[in-house]
Design a protein around this motif. Structure first.
Motif, PDB file in Angstrom:
ATOM      1  N   THR A   9       0.831  -1.206   0.000  1.00  0.00           N
ATOM      2  CA  THR A   9       0.000   0.000   0.000  1.00  0.00           C
ATOM      3  C   THR A   9       0.862   1.251   0.000  1.00  0.00           C
ATOM      4  O   THR A   9       0.569   2.222  -0.719  1.00  0.00           O
ATOM      5  N   ASN A  10       1.925   1.254   0.763  1.00  0.00           N
ATOM      6  CA  ASN A  10       2.806   2.418   0.820  1.00  0.00           C
ATOM      7  C   ASN A  10       3.480   2.666  -0.528  1.00  0.00           C
ATOM      8  O   ASN A  10       3.544   3.808  -1.001  1.00  0.00           O
ATOM      9  N   ALA A  11       3.963   1.606  -1.169  1.00  0.00           N
ATOM     10  CA  ALA A  11       4.648   1.764  -2.457  1.00  0.00           C
ATOM     11  C   ALA A  11       3.699   2.259  -3.539  1.00  0.00           C
ATOM     12  O   ALA A  11       4.031   3.168  -4.316  1.00  0.00           O
ATOM     13  N   VAL A  12       2.496   1.668  -3.598  1.00  0.00           N
ATOM     14  CA  VAL A  12       1.538   2.059  -4.632  1.00  0.00           C
ATOM     15  C   VAL A  12       1.021   3.478  -4.371  1.00  0.00           C
ATOM     16  O   VAL A  12       0.790   4.245  -5.306  1.00  0.00           O
ATOM     17  N   THR A  13       0.863   3.840  -3.110  1.00  0.00           N
ATOM     18  CA  THR A  13       0.451   5.214  -2.784  1.00  0.00           C
ATOM     19  C   THR A  13       1.502   6.214  -3.241  1.00  0.00           C
ATOM     20  O   THR A  13       1.169   7.278  -3.795  1.00  0.00           O
ATOM     21  N   ALA A  14       2.775   5.907  -3.006  1.00  0.00           N
ATOM     22  CA  ALA A  14       3.853   6.789  -3.470  1.00  0.00           C
ATOM     23  C   ALA A  14       3.822   6.940  -4.983  1.00  0.00           C
ATOM     24  O   ALA A  14       3.991   8.043  -5.517  1.00  0.00           O
ATOM     25  N   LEU A  15       3.580   5.840  -5.693  1.00  0.00           N
ATOM     26  CA  LEU A  15       3.475   5.899  -7.151  1.00  0.00           C
ATOM     27  C   LEU A  15       2.280   6.742  -7.575  1.00  0.00           C
ATOM     28  O   LEU A  15       2.379   7.591  -8.471  1.00  0.00           O
ATOM     29  N   GLY A  16       1.125   6.527  -6.935  1.00  0.00           N
ATOM     30  CA  GLY A  16      -0.083   7.250  -7.321  1.00  0.00           C
ATOM     31  C   GLY A  16       0.022   8.748  -7.073  1.00  0.00           C
ATOM     32  O   GLY A  16      -0.399   9.555  -7.914  1.00  0.00           O
ATOM     33  N   LEU A  17       0.595   9.152  -5.950  1.00  0.00           N
ATOM     34  CA  LEU A  17       0.721  10.574  -5.669  1.00  0.00           C
ATOM     35  C   LEU A  17       1.754  11.234  -6.578  1.00  0.00           C
ATOM     36  O   LEU A  17       1.577  12.388  -6.994  1.00  0.00           O
ATOM     37  N   THR A  18       2.833  10.512  -6.902  1.00  0.00           N
ATOM     38  CA  THR A  18       3.807  11.056  -7.862  1.00  0.00           C
ATOM     39  C   THR A  18       3.171  11.201  -9.236  1.00  0.00           C
ATOM     40  O   THR A  18       3.453  12.169  -9.959  1.00  0.00           O
ATOM     41  N   ARG A  19       2.306  10.271  -9.585  1.00  0.00           N
ATOM     42  CA  ARG A  19       1.574  10.372 -10.864  1.00  0.00           C
ATOM     43  C   ARG A  19       0.721  11.637 -10.887  1.00  0.00           C
ATOM     44  O   ARG A  19       0.735  12.386 -11.888  1.00  0.00           O
ATOM     45  N   VAL A  20      -0.020  11.897  -9.810  1.00  0.00           N
ATOM     46  CA  VAL A  20      -0.858  13.093  -9.771  1.00  0.00           C
ATOM     47  C   VAL A  20       0.003  14.342  -9.859  1.00  0.00           C
ATOM     48  O   VAL A  20      -0.317  15.289 -10.601  1.00  0.00           O
ATOM     49  N   PHE A  21       1.124  14.363  -9.132  1.00  0.00           N
ATOM     50  CA  PHE A  21       2.005  15.531  -9.182  1.00  0.00           C
ATOM     51  C   PHE A  21       2.547  15.735 -10.596  1.00  0.00           C
ATOM     52  O   PHE A  21       2.594  16.864 -11.098  1.00  0.00           O
ATOM     53  N   GLY A  22       2.951  14.648 -11.246  1.00  0.00           N
ATOM     54  CA  GLY A  22       3.477  14.772 -12.605  1.00  0.00           C
ATOM     55  C   GLY A  22       2.443  15.257 -13.596  1.00  0.00           C
ATOM     56  O   GLY A  22       2.741  16.088 -14.462  1.00  0.00           O
ATOM     57  N   LEU A  23       1.207  14.764 -13.479  1.00  0.00           N
ATOM     58  CA  LEU A  23       0.167  15.166 -14.421  1.00  0.00           C
ATOM     59  C   LEU A  23      -0.282  16.608 -14.210  1.00  0.00           C
ATOM     60  O   LEU A  23      -0.740  17.264 -15.151  1.00  0.00           O
ATOM     61  N   VAL A  24      -0.151  17.123 -12.992  1.00  0.00           N
ATOM     62  CA  VAL A  24      -0.592  18.489 -12.707  1.00  0.00           C
ATOM     63  C   VAL A  24       0.548  19.483 -12.842  1.00  0.00           C
ATOM     64  O   VAL A  24       0.422  20.513 -13.519  1.00  0.00           O
ATOM     65  N   TRP A  25       1.681  19.184 -12.240  1.00  0.00           N
ATOM     66  CA  TRP A  25       2.781  20.155 -12.205  1.00  0.00           C
ATOM     67  C   TRP A  25       3.913  19.836 -13.176  1.00  0.00           C
ATOM     68  O   TRP A  25       4.727  20.703 -13.458  1.00  0.00           O
ATOM     69  N   GLY A  26       3.974  18.606 -13.666  1.00  0.00           N
ATOM     70  CA  GLY A  26       5.021  18.242 -14.615  1.00  0.00           C
ATOM     71  C   GLY A  26       4.564  18.378 -16.055  1.00  0.00           C
ATOM     72  O   GLY A  26       3.428  18.761 -16.345  1.00  0.00           O
ATOM     73  N   GLY A  27       5.454  18.063 -16.992  1.00  0.00           N
ATOM     74  CA  GLY A  27       5.107  18.103 -18.406  1.00  0.00           C
ATOM     75  C   GLY A  27       4.919  19.507 -18.926  1.00  0.00           C
ATOM     76  O   GLY A  27       5.321  20.499 -18.307  1.00  0.00           O
ATOM     77  N   LYS A  28       4.284  19.603 -20.084  1.00  0.00           N
ATOM     78  CA  LYS A  28       4.032  20.896 -20.717  1.00  0.00           C
ATOM     79  C   LYS A  28       2.679  21.452 -20.290  1.00  0.00           C
ATOM     80  O   LYS A  28       1.758  20.693 -19.987  1.00  0.00           O
ATOM     81  N   PRO A  29       2.541  22.789 -20.298  1.00  0.00           N
ATOM     82  CA  PRO A  29       1.221  23.375 -20.002  1.00  0.00           C
ATOM     83  C   PRO A  29       0.192  22.937 -21.029  1.00  0.00           C
ATOM     84  O   PRO A  29       0.474  22.862 -22.225  1.00  0.00           O
ATOM     85  N   GLN A  30      -1.003  22.639 -20.557  1.00  0.00           N
ATOM     86  CA  GLN A  30      -2.105  22.249 -21.425  1.00  0.00           C
ATOM     87  C   GLN A  30      -3.066  23.427 -21.572  1.00  0.00           C
ATOM     88  O   GLN A  30      -2.865  24.508 -21.009  1.00  0.00           O
ATOM     89  N   GLN A  31      -4.122  23.200 -22.322  1.00  0.00           N
ATOM     90  CA  GLN A  31      -5.053  24.278 -22.614  1.00  0.00           C
ATOM     91  C   GLN A  31      -5.672  24.849 -21.336  1.00  0.00           C
ATOM     92  O   GLN A  31      -5.838  26.060 -21.195  1.00  0.00           O
ATOM     93  N   MET A  32      -6.003  23.978 -20.388  1.00  0.00           N
ATOM     94  CA  MET A  32      -6.642  24.431 -19.155  1.00  0.00           C
ATOM     95  C   MET A  32      -5.652  24.997 -18.139  1.00  0.00           C
ATOM     96  O   MET A  32      -6.064  25.604 -17.155  1.00  0.00           O
TER      97      MET A  32
END
Length: 614
Positions: free
Chosen positions: A429-452
């Motif tokens: 649970t701890n490992a998958v939670t770390a993966l899931g929260l990093t995923r959310v951070f990457g999709l929101v704050w990482g990558g290129k700016p999107q239209q929204m």
């Protein structure tokens, strides 16, 4: 007022919020048109601040002192005497301090988030109702009154989730959340009623003493009866903590405003865990109940963490993690590690509140909460990004943050007691939670700016201030644990494994979601698994095909029986009376001989009927 006076008047702590709840209702639409809605929010925040200061002062005064019990008489009928016992101790006052502190930051956050909303009176009064209910539950020493308070909180959940009642999805979500929790509440009521004839009391201290006597063999009770009563008492926390199979309500509750989500995800779900911990001595009497608790907690912890990986809605990605962490508390209580369960509630609450606040700041001025349409916000929203990272570090086993000590200690205790499967649940649970929260951070704050997210500046101070304050609290949780003497002694292997599980999850998430130029990855072979997780293992469809289908069939059969049998008999009787009246009216001629003839004919007909029956 002296510190001792704060302790003796601790019963006022729940009342502050209830006064704010009643005071906010004064701002009806008629008054709001003249004054605006804001005074209702300011009144509630002021009284919450008073409650927070009172809680902290009383906590300092009673620290390392024996608990005190304040008894408020309620009802006496014959031999049945109902008193509301309020337990004033360092544990209960600490819980009150956490609840009032979280509600205070949620309300200040709401000043900014609900800036343009005219429903302040209704919204802040409901937050006050929640705060008063949770503080009363924390201090309540009676199972019966705990059930009553939980019912009030269920009603509050329905009203807060359905706050924007002009939206169909909101109404549906509030209804489904309410009905789902009612299932657990009904079974809990059965358990509350069933346990009283056995114990003769509903007070937690008496229940613990009775359970100890049963374990010692001084009292003999049928094991089947203990198992049935224990399962009934377990159903309530299962529903309140959004555990499988009663977990869907929390996902539906995400339709409510973000400030309410802060309080609900961080503290309200913990009310069920609080009752679960208080009832642990009763659960321990039945191995069947403990096994059910471990299965439910383990499945929800691992399943919730994995389901969160496939969510595209930012709020729902966190809601499943709430269920997962409450599942870990079920595992801790089911294995007898009550101290770790208490500590996990303490470290989890501020970290989850900070995660919700960080995402809420993005949602507020980005219009969307769909993770697919966000990205590239690190250069535009660094403070909200830091808040999210701090919350993520505070909720997983990442040294030296707060949850690291609790989760590692829990894993260590489970391994030492030979409960390897439960320890594996904690690690995964701890490992998958770390993966899931990093995923959310990457999709929101990482990558290129999107239209929204192309134009998405930081929010204004009413939302930023409580978020940064909460970030400071999360950063200092370890120091708080050390000051309270709650920092455990950890060994090298547990420390290495738990820290490694967090780093592996974060590293995998960073590789997949943080690069600015994300390379497309062929996930075709995982498409079916992704759909399975995104649809919550198709639990809603299973509900519709099983429980909902059976209930609908029973309802339809009952409706047909009521319409054509019950109503049919009633209608037939009324028609017979009407027909008889129509016939008899022709005998009303005003002549005595006609009436006598009618009576004689009726008596003769009845005589003939009874003779046939004989």
């Amino acid at each position: 007022m002296s510190l001792n006076g704060l302790v003796t008047t601790a019963w006022l702590i729940p009342l502050y919020a209830l006064v704010g709840w009643g005071g906010a209702l004064i701002w009806s639409p008629g008054i709001t048109r003249r004054t605006g809605p804001r005074p209702a929010g300011y009144l509630n925040a002021l009284l919450t601040l008073v409650a927070f200061l009172h809680s902290v002062g009383a906590l300092v005064a009673i620290w390392d002192q024996p608990a005190q019990v304040i008894r408020l008489p309620w009802l006496q009928v014959g031999d049945l005497v109902l008193e509301l016992p309020l337990e004033v101790s360092s544990v209960t006052l600490g819980a009150c301090a956490v609840v009032t502190g979280l509600n205070l930051v949620a309300q200040i956050y709401g000043f900014g988030y609900m800036e343009m909303d005219w429903g302040w009176a209704r919204f802040f009064s409901l937050l006050g109702l929640f705060e008063g209910g949770m503080c009363a539950l924390a201090m309540c020493g009676s199972l019966f009154f705990s059930y009553v308070i939980l019912e009030i909180l269920t009603l509050g959940t329905y009203l807060l989730v359905g706050f924007w009642y002009n939206q169909p999805l909101v109404v549906t979500g509030a209804r489904d959340a309410f009905l789902t929790k009612r299932i657990g509440d009904l079974l809990l009521l059965m358990g509350v009623i069933a346990i009283y004839p056995l114990t003769g009391s509903w007070e937690f201290e008496d229940l613990a003493a009775w359970a100890k006597a049963v374990q010692a063999g001084a009292i003999s009770v049928d094991p089947t009866l203990l198992a049935l009563a224990g399962l009934g008492l377990l159903a309530g926390p299962v529903g309140k903590c959004a555990q499988f199979p009663l977990h869907l309500w929390l996902d539906e509750a995400m339709e409510g405003p973000i400030p309410a989500t802060i309080l609900r995800n961080a503290a309200v779900v913990g009310t069920g865990a609080w009752v679960l911990i208080r009832l642990q001595p009763l659960y321990a009497l039945s191995p069947t109940v403990l096994r059910v608790m471990l299965v439910i907690g383990g499945l929800t912890a691992v399943g919730g963490a994995f389901v969160a990986l496939a969510q595209i809605d930012a709020k729902r990605a966190l809601s499943y993690l709430v269920s997962a962490y409450m599942g870990l508390i079920f595992v801790a209580v089911g294995t007898g590690h009550v101290q770790q369960a208490y500590q996990l509630l303490l470290t989890y609450a501020p970290a989850m509140a900070l995660l919700v606040m960080a995402l809420g700041m993005v949602i507020w001025n980005s219009i969307t909460q769909d993770l697919r349409y966000l990205g590239g916000l690190w250069s535009r929203r660094p403070i909200s990004g830091l808040c999210f990272l701090t919350g993520m570090a505070g909720i997983i086993a990442l040294p030296p943050f707060g949850s690291f000590w609790v989760l590692t200690d829990l894993w260590q205790q489970l391994v030492q007691s030979g409960q390897g499967l439960a320890a594996t649940v904690v690690l995964v649970t701890n490992a998958v939670t770390a993966l899931g929260l990093t995923r959310v951070f990457g999709l929101v704050w990482g990558g290129k700016p999107q239209q929204m997210s192309e134009r998405s500046p930081e929010v204004h101070w009413p939302m930023m201030l409580p978020s940064t304050v909460m970030m400071g609290v999360v950063l200092h949780i370890t120091m708080i644990l050390a000051a309270l003497g709650l920092t455990p002694t950890l060994e090298g292997i547990p420390v290495a494994l738990m820290a490694a599980s967090s780093l592996v999850g974060m590293g995998l998430g960073a590789v997949l979601y943080l690069p600015r130029e994300r390379r497309p990855v062929d996930w075709a072979f995982l498409a079916d698994w992704q759909d399975l997780l995104a649809n919550d293992f198709y639990t809603p469809k299973l509900y519709r095909a099983s429980v909902v289908f059976v209930v609908r069939i029973i309802s339809e059969v009952t409706a047909l029986f009521d319409r054509y049998v019950v109503d049919g008999l009633v209608n037939l009787t009324s028609l017979a009376v009407l027909a008889g009246g129509q016939v008899l009216k022709y005998t009303t001629s005003g002549q005595l001989q006609a009436y006598v003839l009618t009576i004689v004919a009726g008596v003769a007909l009845l005589g003939w009927w009874f003779s046939r029956l004989g």
